[in-house]
Scaffold this motif. Structure first.
Motif, PDB file in Angstrom:
ATOM      1  N   ALA A 122       0.840  -1.207   0.000  1.00 47.75           N
ATOM      2  CA  ALA A 122       0.000   0.000   0.000  1.00 47.75           C
ATOM      3  C   ALA A 122       0.873   1.254   0.000  1.00 47.75           C
ATOM      4  O   ALA A 122       0.625   2.206  -0.746  1.00 47.75           O
ATOM      5  CB  ALA A 122      -0.929  -0.014   1.214  1.00 47.75           C
ATOM      6  N   GLU A 123       1.921   1.246   0.798  1.00 47.71           N
ATOM      7  CA  GLU A 123       2.780   2.431   0.866  1.00 47.71           C
ATOM      8  C   GLU A 123       3.533   2.633  -0.449  1.00 47.71           C
ATOM      9  O   GLU A 123       3.719   3.761  -0.909  1.00 47.71           O
ATOM     10  CB  GLU A 123       3.756   2.312   2.040  1.00 47.71           C
ATOM     11  N   THR A 124       3.951   1.536  -1.053  1.00 45.99           N
ATOM     12  CA  THR A 124       4.635   1.641  -2.347  1.00 45.99           C
ATOM     13  C   THR A 124       3.708   2.264  -3.390  1.00 45.99           C
ATOM     14  O   THR A 124       4.118   3.139  -4.166  1.00 45.99           O
ATOM     15  CB  THR A 124       5.098   0.241  -2.818  1.00 45.99           C
ATOM     16  N   ARG A 165      14.240   0.190  -0.163  1.00 41.88           N
ATOM     17  CA  ARG A 165      13.667  -0.148  -1.473  1.00 41.88           C
ATOM     18  C   ARG A 165      12.622   0.872  -1.940  1.00 41.88           C
ATOM     19  O   ARG A 165      12.689   1.376  -3.043  1.00 41.88           O
ATOM     20  CB  ARG A 165      13.081  -1.556  -1.478  1.00 41.88           C
ATOM     21  N   LYS A 166      11.648   1.192  -1.071  1.00 36.93           N
ATOM     22  CA  LYS A 166      10.635   2.193  -1.449  1.00 36.93           C
ATOM     23  C   LYS A 166      11.244   3.568  -1.665  1.00 36.93           C
ATOM     24  O   LYS A 166      10.729   4.371  -2.442  1.00 36.93           O
ATOM     25  CB  LYS A 166       9.575   2.303  -0.348  1.00 36.93           C
ATOM     26  N   THR A 167      12.349   3.811  -0.959  1.00 38.41           N
ATOM     27  CA  THR A 167      13.041   5.093  -1.051  1.00 38.41           C
ATOM     28  C   THR A 167      13.452   5.404  -2.478  1.00 38.41           C
ATOM     29  O   THR A 167      13.583   6.559  -2.868  1.00 38.41           O
ATOM     30  CB  THR A 167      14.304   5.047  -0.165  1.00 38.41           C
ATOM     31  N   ARG A 168      13.653   4.355  -3.253  1.00 44.27           N
ATOM     32  CA  ARG A 168      14.059   4.547  -4.646  1.00 44.27           C
ATOM     33  C   ARG A 168      13.081   5.445  -5.402  1.00 44.27           C
ATOM     34  O   ARG A 168      13.479   6.224  -6.268  1.00 44.27           O
ATOM     35  CB  ARG A 168      14.155   3.201  -5.362  1.00 44.27           C
ATOM     36  N   LEU A 169      11.797   5.321  -5.064  1.00 43.54           N
ATOM     37  CA  LEU A 169      10.799   6.132  -5.756  1.00 43.54           C
ATOM     38  C   LEU A 169      11.032   7.621  -5.483  1.00 43.54           C
ATOM     39  O   LEU A 169      10.875   8.458  -6.367  1.00 43.54           O
ATOM     40  CB  LEU A 169       9.396   5.698  -5.328  1.00 43.54           C
ATOM     41  N   ALA A 173      23.275  -1.919  -2.961  1.00 43.89           N
ATOM     42  CA  ALA A 173      22.225  -2.048  -3.976  1.00 43.89           C
ATOM     43  C   ALA A 173      21.944  -0.709  -4.663  1.00 43.89           C
ATOM     44  O   ALA A 173      21.779  -0.637  -5.887  1.00 43.89           O
ATOM     45  CB  ALA A 173      20.954  -2.595  -3.339  1.00 43.89           C
ATOM     46  N   LEU A 174      21.918   0.369  -3.875  1.00 47.48           N
ATOM     47  CA  LEU A 174      21.598   1.680  -4.463  1.00 47.48           C
ATOM     48  C   LEU A 174      22.712   2.159  -5.380  1.00 47.48           C
ATOM     49  O   LEU A 174      22.457   2.631  -6.498  1.00 47.48           O
ATOM     50  CB  LEU A 174      21.361   2.723  -3.364  1.00 47.48           C
TER      51      LEU A 174
END
Ligand code: SAH
Ligand code: TRP
Length: 312
Positions: free
Chosen positions: A49-51, A79-83, A113-114
């Motif tokens: 949901a947050e993504t 991971r979500k931070t990528r957005l 990863a980033l």
């Protein structure tokens, strides 16, 4: 895991009645990996949901505050931070990302990863505690502070009343705070999210005992604990506990501690508060943060609040 000394808080928790343990000790390498598995469970709707909210709104959030830097508290896998980072990059805003987490394993994995994908990223990992260490991160310009994953729900009301003013103090006019919140909903849905059929959350919960066994030479019989997750309607939080299935005596030699548990006795390991918009707005406003945006997923399960400093 973290360099933070383990100690006083554990003695206090295990000598209290009822007993409790500080939840930051969940997150050694194995704990962080188990949490990543939780985020992919069918019952654990929060991350999806947050993504979805970030997918729809990252652009407008970045347009609103034009940050030079993103500071994320309890960043985990990032991971979500990528957005958010991609939206910053696309818009020509800054490319600095400060990730603060107690878990240096998680920070190292996130950094690798980033940087593999974003050559332009300026990454700074800070091993620290978001209750105490935000003020020590130097501000390098317009700033977006993000606290995602409903980690705010793991703070009780008194902790939030200390935490939000610290966030306010880390911000200047025009800066912003992005806060991911899980919303009050059907009790069955909430309890299943913290007690999945595959038993991953149970494994995550018991991992805190494995951490204490390793770090403190303790002798918790991990298999002799059941996972419990119940929604407390009055406090509006999920409470996670470990229930001893037999009488036992546990020793933690470096703390000079002997703990007796009776069959059926529970140790509280985590709370996860569920919010309404009114509740969280009131808390943010009393810390000098005005809610400028309220974004939800289609099913209104989860919300992200965008707050900005108000007043002098
Ligand atoms: N933000 C990520 C991770 C959420 S899990 C997401 O949304 O998926 C909570 C994260 O907060 C973990 O990475 C954990 O290591 C970190 N954490 C827990 N307590 C902390 C504390 N007191 N200070 C800093 N980080 C903490
Ligand atoms: N903050 C998230 C939540 O409350 C993540 C989390 C913390 C969690 N501890 C957990 C998720 C234990 C599942 C089980 O949902």
């Amino acid at each position: 895991m973290t360099g933070t000394p383990i100690g006083d808080d554990i003695v206090a928790g295990l000598e209290a009645s009822p007993k409790w343990l500080p939840s930051k000790y969940f997150y050694d390498g194995r704990g962080s990996a188990l949490f990543e598995r939780i985020t992919r469970l069918p019952e654990y709707y929060l991350t999806r949901a947050e993504t979805a909210i970030l997918e729809s709104n990252a652009e407008s959030v970045v347009a609103r505050c034009r940050p030079e830097e993103l500071v994320e508290l309890g960043s985990g896998s990032s991971r979500k931070t990528r957005l958010l980072l991609e939206a910053m990059h696309r818009s020509g805003a800054g490319s600095r990302y400060v990730a603060l987490d107690v878990s240096d394993d998680a920070l190292r994995a996130a950094e690798e990863a980033l940087l593999a994908d974003y050559a332009w990223l300026e990454f700074a990992g800070v091993v620290g505690d978001f209750h105490t260490d935000l003020a020590a991160i130097p501000r390098r310009g317009p700033r977006l502070v993000a606290f995602l994953g409903s980690t705010i729900g793991n703070l009780d009301p008194a902790e939030r009343a200390t935490f939000f003013p610290q966030v306010r103090d880390a911000l200047q006019r025009g800066d912003a705070f992005l806060l991911g919140l899980d919303l009050v909903k059907d009790v069955g849905v909430l309890e299943e999210a913290y007690d999945d059929a595959a038993g991953i959350t149970a494994e995550f919960n018991r991992n805190i005992l494995a951490v204490l066994n390793r770090e403190l030479d303790a002798d918790f019989p991990i298999d002799a604990f059941d996972h419990v997750a119940v929604f407390d309607k009055v406090s509006s939080w999920i409470e996670m506990r470990l229930r001893a299935t037999r009488d036992m005596v546990v020793t933690l030699p470096p703390l000079d501690l002997r703990v007796t548990l009776l069959a059926g006795e529970e140790i509280r390991t985590e709370i996860s508060c569920k919010f309404t918009r009114e509740q969280i707005e009131a808390e943010l406003v009393s810390a000098g943060l005005g809610v400028e945006g309220w974004m939800t997923d289609g099913e209104q399960r989860f919300a992200i609040a965008l707050a900005m400093p108000v007043g002098p």
